[in-house]
Design a protein around this motif. Sequence first.
Motif, PDB file in Angstrom:
ATOM      1  N   LYS A 254      23.895   3.933  24.638  1.00 36.76           N
ATOM      2  CA  LYS A 254      23.808   5.384  24.679  1.00 36.76           C
ATOM      3  C   LYS A 254      22.820   5.942  25.957  1.00 36.76           C
ATOM      4  CE  LYS A 254      23.684   9.145  22.093  1.00 36.76           C
ATOM      5  NZ  LYS A 254      23.603   9.899  21.456  1.00 36.76           N
TER       6      LYS A 254
ATOM      7  N   GLU B  60      25.492   2.371  31.361  1.00 40.44           N
ATOM      8  CA  GLU B  60      25.211   2.456  29.574  1.00 40.44           C
ATOM      9  C   GLU B  60      26.694   1.506  29.480  1.00 40.44           C
ATOM     10  OE1 GLU B  60      28.232   4.684  26.333  1.00 40.44           O
ATOM     11  OE2 GLU B  60      26.543   6.150  26.756  1.00 40.44           O
TER      12      GLU B  60
ATOM     13  N   CYS C 191      19.645   8.743  25.464  1.00 39.72           N
ATOM     14  CA  CYS C 191      19.668   6.927  25.823  1.00 39.72           C
ATOM     15  C   CYS C 191      18.726   6.504  24.814  1.00 39.72           C
ATOM     16  CB  CYS C 191      18.840   6.943  27.128  1.00 39.72           C
ATOM     17  SG  CYS C 191      19.100   4.604  27.433  1.00 39.72           S
TER      18      CYS C 191
ATOM     19  N   TYR D 221      19.132   2.100  23.253  1.00 38.75           N
ATOM     20  CA  TYR D 221      18.657   0.372  24.000  1.00 38.75           C
ATOM     21  C   TYR D 221      18.711  -0.784  22.725  1.00 38.75           C
ATOM     22  CZ  TYR D 221      14.250   0.302  24.917  1.00 38.75           C
ATOM     23  OH  TYR D 221      13.065   0.893  25.620  1.00 38.75           O
TER      24      TYR D 221
END
Length: 299
Positions: A55, A71, A93, A95
């Motif tokens: 994201k 992304e 974000c 990950y």
Amino acid sequence: MQMKNFMIDESLKELTKHHTVVMPIACYKTTINQNIHGYIPLHWHDEIQFVLIVKGEAIFQVNEDWIVVREGDGLFINSGCLHMAHEKDRSGCVYICLNLSPYFVLSQELYPTYVKPYIQATNLPYLYIDANEIWGKNILDAILEIYQCIEQKSQYYEIDISIRLPFIWKNLIDNGFKLEFVQTEIVKSQRMKQMLSWIQQHYTEKIMLEDIARAGQLSRSECCRYFKRFLKCTPLNYVIDYRIQKSLYLLQQDDSNITEVAYQVGFNSTSYFINKFRDSMNMTPLAYKKNKMAQLRLN
């Protein structure tokens, strides 16, 4: 939202234990802005790292390079490399992070030929993993599958993971990447780590430029060039930033006092601490403390 404190030791080595119960591997989701610093601070570890952005976008620093990771794409970070991460443009974000021991990638017999040269190469601190490339998509899909294996813990999931690791590594090295081994680059990395480690050990004391340079066995001017190259700032500005980051955890304690925190992290003036904190965090230490206390009460 629970804030997470990213723990590193005096050499900037990450203290997180990157392993499951039976394997030297860890795979987990990280939301960058949930860290107590608001970002993932500068650190290193012996493990190799693969990142898959699920994201938003992230800006990673690896040694002296800055890389925007989109992304759906990812990043390989080599063993021993200094790195940090910020979210880009407040994208929230998230990950998936896969950390594993280099010795676990392939068998002991294959390690010297197919892993060790890549770990020791001085021109491979990182590699961008593009999902539009076949090899990149193979790696990113396998990272997601490993994450799901660990989350679900289905029967024989450890075997499923161990099958995917050589697949990931083969796709990483099967691109004709020409390895280089430059001793001066190894020395530069070691000296930078020595200076950053010295700052972490002495940040509560009075620090002069000469002290930092001496820790890296450099002249003052060369020391400044190192920091400009690696961190895009002066050594003393890094010290100020580091002190402010160390103050964040202290300010979240119920009984903390702004003046006491200032002196605890190495400032010799409360007003100077407040000014520098405001420059860095866009709020005063007191406003930060009140804001975090309110968040903790809500949680």
